[in-house]
Design an enzyme around this catalytic site. Structure first.
Site, PDB file in Angstrom:
ATOM      1  N   CYS A  44      31.540   9.494 -39.325  1.00 41.84           N
ATOM      2  CA  CYS A  44      31.935  10.760 -39.938  1.00 41.84           C
ATOM      3  C   CYS A  44      33.441  10.885 -40.109  1.00 41.84           C
ATOM      4  O   CYS A  44      33.912  11.527 -41.050  1.00 41.84           O
ATOM      5  CB  CYS A  44      31.371  11.938 -39.161  1.00 41.84           C
ATOM      6  SG  CYS A  44      31.881  11.992 -37.428  1.00 41.84           S
TER       7      CYS A  44
ATOM      8  N   HIS B 238      32.412  15.542 -34.062  1.00 42.90           N
ATOM      9  CA  HIS B 238      31.850  15.389 -35.400  1.00 42.90           C
ATOM     10  C   HIS B 238      32.826  15.942 -36.428  1.00 42.90           C
ATOM     11  O   HIS B 238      33.255  17.094 -36.333  1.00 42.90           O
ATOM     12  CB  HIS B 238      30.507  16.108 -35.509  1.00 42.90           C
ATOM     13  CG  HIS B 238      29.860  15.982 -36.853  1.00 42.90           C
ATOM     14  ND1 HIS B 238      29.547  14.759 -37.407  1.00 42.90           N
ATOM     15  CD2 HIS B 238      29.500  16.915 -37.770  1.00 42.90           C
ATOM     16  CE1 HIS B 238      29.002  14.946 -38.596  1.00 42.90           C
ATOM     17  NE2 HIS B 238      28.975  16.246 -38.834  1.00 42.90           N
TER      18      HIS B 238
END
Length: 702
Positions: free
Chosen positions: A362, A618
């Protein structure tokens, strides 16, 4: 000027801008007059309500603030009661187009108080209050439900519920019904919701009506084609009912349930279906999932998910193929320009859009999307290397071109790029975006650092990103990026040698464990005039040429806290005669000898074009895709997932985020006093989780 009369009937929906002379976002109007200045004038249709279809007093709206609609589209959207829901539906053009083409007996999934239910479109309903030639009649869909056992839920004639276009979350393509099905005719009945009229001849665009023989129908009921590959736990499958409804999911359990003699599959469906369980079957728990999503069927009823199949058995070649969410990319030697503002909503917004994440990628996905999707900054300062034979260059070119041409990059391309970066940790571990940016510019683009920084006490140095360093006590509870940058530069005695073409500012936080400020307000425009070395600056008080600056004056609430304070000789003396400032130590400002002391100082600003955010390890990103303040996207490369860690895959998603533009358009004083908890979800996420702010030189427009 004399306006030009418009002869043909034209409708539109207002998609941006504040309320102006009767029109506001989400309102639907009809063009009666188009002025030479590019403005529309005409009646306004507010939306669902007692007189929703009746025109109200007219208004004026700019052409660029609208999106054109056909009469049919306008009537469908008019029945959607909330303006925000209309705009949300419009952002998903693929779904909205399919809804506009629905015909009788098409299969859909609708939102209902009992959950997401599959059903059969029976009629297109015209909702009307009274007959008036000026009225724009609203349109809704009469839907007949099918229960989870795939038998028609209504045993006797009864009024069917009416749904708006926004209630439909999925249109099941006819290609997913393997042999089709003749549905029984629904009986017409009145409904008590509103006065309605059935339009029996629904639009039949294309060849959506299924025409098959009774023999084929019986064959579909009795037998499903055997899958070419064995199905296992984690396989993506579809199940076609006796009546033609197709549902999708992932196998969570395989075995022989109590009381059965053949192998069955426990499937977690993509959405809730009335009557399904949370993983229980006949009182026994076989797996765990959300309620109303577990379906148990014989394994022979399951087939590989046709939405992700790129080749089809020979016997199915007569049926049209649905375009898979992960398209097959064509090789092309031609580089694609960034996605234009007019194409963003149709190309990028939706699920399976953007860069598909995989295995802690990510940080890389969010960074690449921010740098290359819509901004031309990187194209101008870092043109793609001409060497097309170098593997890492070819891979990056494929990623960028696929994103801009198709709106989607599969995970395989990203993993290949990570491997070619030459470091195992880039391939297997979560990294920081600044580390990846440094490697990207050094190894792939082979360009010099973007920033040249100078200090009076130390020799100048270069960097690709600017890290904010300061003491928490120097700032308020919710600082702006402008205040953080100014304070950090003055505290460290740093100046930019030249105007950067791209400025990447890192916030004072370290991973997901520590952040100095709970909320940070983005500065859409970053003024670096007073941060340029040896450049003319104006006095904070009188506007004349500045000769001194004072770090201790920075937080002074009587002098606009957070703003850099520089003074001419006279104002410097006057300001520091105040008792609270007599202990300050102003420093001299370096000014070139050839500067005209009487000339106005030009302001040097940079424009925000992307923000990287981190939450619990994230990364996601917000990207500005056009000059309009509301042109913002939110990107998450791992927004959802199909299957488990071994056999599943991530589903990237891009969402339009105009509410961020609305929030940032408010005055700075109002933003400073705003309560973050009251902000919309995505705005709150940006304020809390911002990690990197990316700015570009405005001479290179979005």
């Amino acid at each position: 000027m004399e306006p030009n009369r418009v002869v043909n009937e034209r409708f539109f929906i207002v998609i941006r801008g504040k309320s102006r002379k009767g029109f506001s976002r989400g309102c639907i109007g009809r063009v009666e007059v188009e002025t030479q200045r590019g403005e529309f004038m005409g009646p306004l249709y507010a939306g669902s309500g007692g007189t929703a279809g009746a025109p109200k007093s007219g208004g004026t709206v700019r052409r660029e603030d609208t999106y054109p609609l056909t009469r049919h589209q306008a009537q469908l959207l008019l029945f959607v009661p909330a303006a925000s829901k209309r705009l949300e539906l419009l952002c998903n053009l693929q779904l909205f187009s399919a809804i506009c083409e629905l015909s009788r007996d098409d299969l859909v999934v609708v939102k209902h108080k009992r959950g997401h239910l599959p059903g059969l479109v029976k009629n297109l309903m015209q909702i009307e209050k009274k007959e008036n030639k000026e009225d724009l009649h609203m349109l809704g869909f009469e839907v007949e439900f099918v229960d989870c056992d795939h038998n028609l839920s209504s045993k006797k004639p009864a009024p069917l519920p009416i749904f708006s276009a926004a209630d439909i979350i999925q249109v099941v393509p006819s290609s997913n019904v393997r042999f089709g099905q003749h549905w029984r005719d629904g009986k017409c009945a009145s409904t008590n919701r509103k006065a309605v009229t059935r339009i029996n001849s629904m639009p039949n665009i294309g060849s959506r009506t299924r025409q098959v023989t009774e023999d084929q129908t019986e064959q579909a009921v009795s037998h499903n084609p055997t899958p070419t590959e064995p199905l296992e736990v984690g396989s993506l499958v579809e199940v076609v009912s006796n009546t033609g409804i197709t549902v999708y999911g992932v196998i969570r359990w395989l075995g022989i349930p109590t009381g059965k003699t053949e192998e069955w599959a426990g499937i977690e469906l993509d959405y809730e279906v009335n009557g399904c369980s949370d993983g229980q079957y006949r009182g026994q728990q076989y797996f765990i999932c959300k309620g109303s999503r577990a379906l148990f069927v014989p394994i022979t009823k399951c087939s590989p998910d046709g939405r992700f199949v790129t080749s089809f058995p020979e016997e199915e070649t007569l049926h049209p193929k649905e375009t898979p969410p992960a398209p097959v990319f064509e090789e092309s030697n031609e580089d694609v320009p960034p996605v234009s503002e007019s194409e963003v909503l149709s190309l990028l917004v939706g699920r399976m859009r953007g860069i598909q994440g995989h295995f802690n990628s990510c940080y890389l996905d969010a960074t690449l999307f921010s740098l290359f999707s819509t901004s031309v900054t990187l194209d101008s300062i870092c043109p793609m290397p001409a060497d097309k034979e170098k593997p890492i260059t070819c891979t990056l070119r494929t990623i960028v071109n696929s994103l801009r041409r198709r709106g989607f990059v599969p995970a395989e391309s990203v993993m290949n790029f990570r491997k070619q970066l030459g470091c195992d940790t880039f391939r297997t571990e979560e990294k920081d975006p600044e580390e990846f940016i440094t490697v990207l510019f050094q190894k792939v683009f082979c360009v010099e650092p973007l920033l040249k920084l100078r200090s009076k006490r130390e020799p100048s140095h270069s960097a690709y990103t600017f890290q904010i360093f300061l003491e928490k006590e120097q700032m308020g509870q919710m600082p702006t990026v402008q205040q953080l940058l100014d304070t950090s530069c003055l505290s460290g005695d740093l100046k930019f040698e030249t105007m950067p073409s791209c400025l990447i500012v890192q916030m004072p936080r370290f991973g997901n464990k520590y952040k100095m400020f709970s909320h940070i307000i983005p500065s859409t425009t970053l003024d670096i005039t007073d941060l340029l070395y040896n450049a003319p600056r104006e006095c904070f008080i009188c506007g004349h040429l500045a000769e001194y600056e004072c770090l201790q004056c920075l937080p002074d609430r009587k002098l606009q806290p957070g703003r850099i304070k520089q003074y001419c000789t006279t104002c410097n003396t006057q300001v520091h005669t105040h008792p609270t400032r007599q202990g300050h130590s102003p420093s001299a400002v370096a000014v070139a000898a050839d500067v005209d002391v009487d000339s106005p100082v030009p302001r040097r600003t940079m424009q925000l074009f992307a923000v990287l955010c981190i939450q619990t390890s994230h990364y996601v990103s917000f990207v500005k895709y056009g000059p309009d303040p509301r042109s913002w996207l939110f990107f998450d490369s791992m927004a959802d997932r199909h299957g488990d860690n071994q056999s599943g895959y991530n589903i990237p998603e891009i969402r339009a985020c105009p509410e961020l533009g609305d929030f940032l358009s408010r005055p700075e004083e109002e933003l400073a006093g705003a309560h973050p908890s009251l902000a919309p979800e995505l705005v709150r996420r940006l304020l809390c989780d911002s990690y990197m702010f990316l700015y570009q030189n405005p001479t290179t427009p979005l």
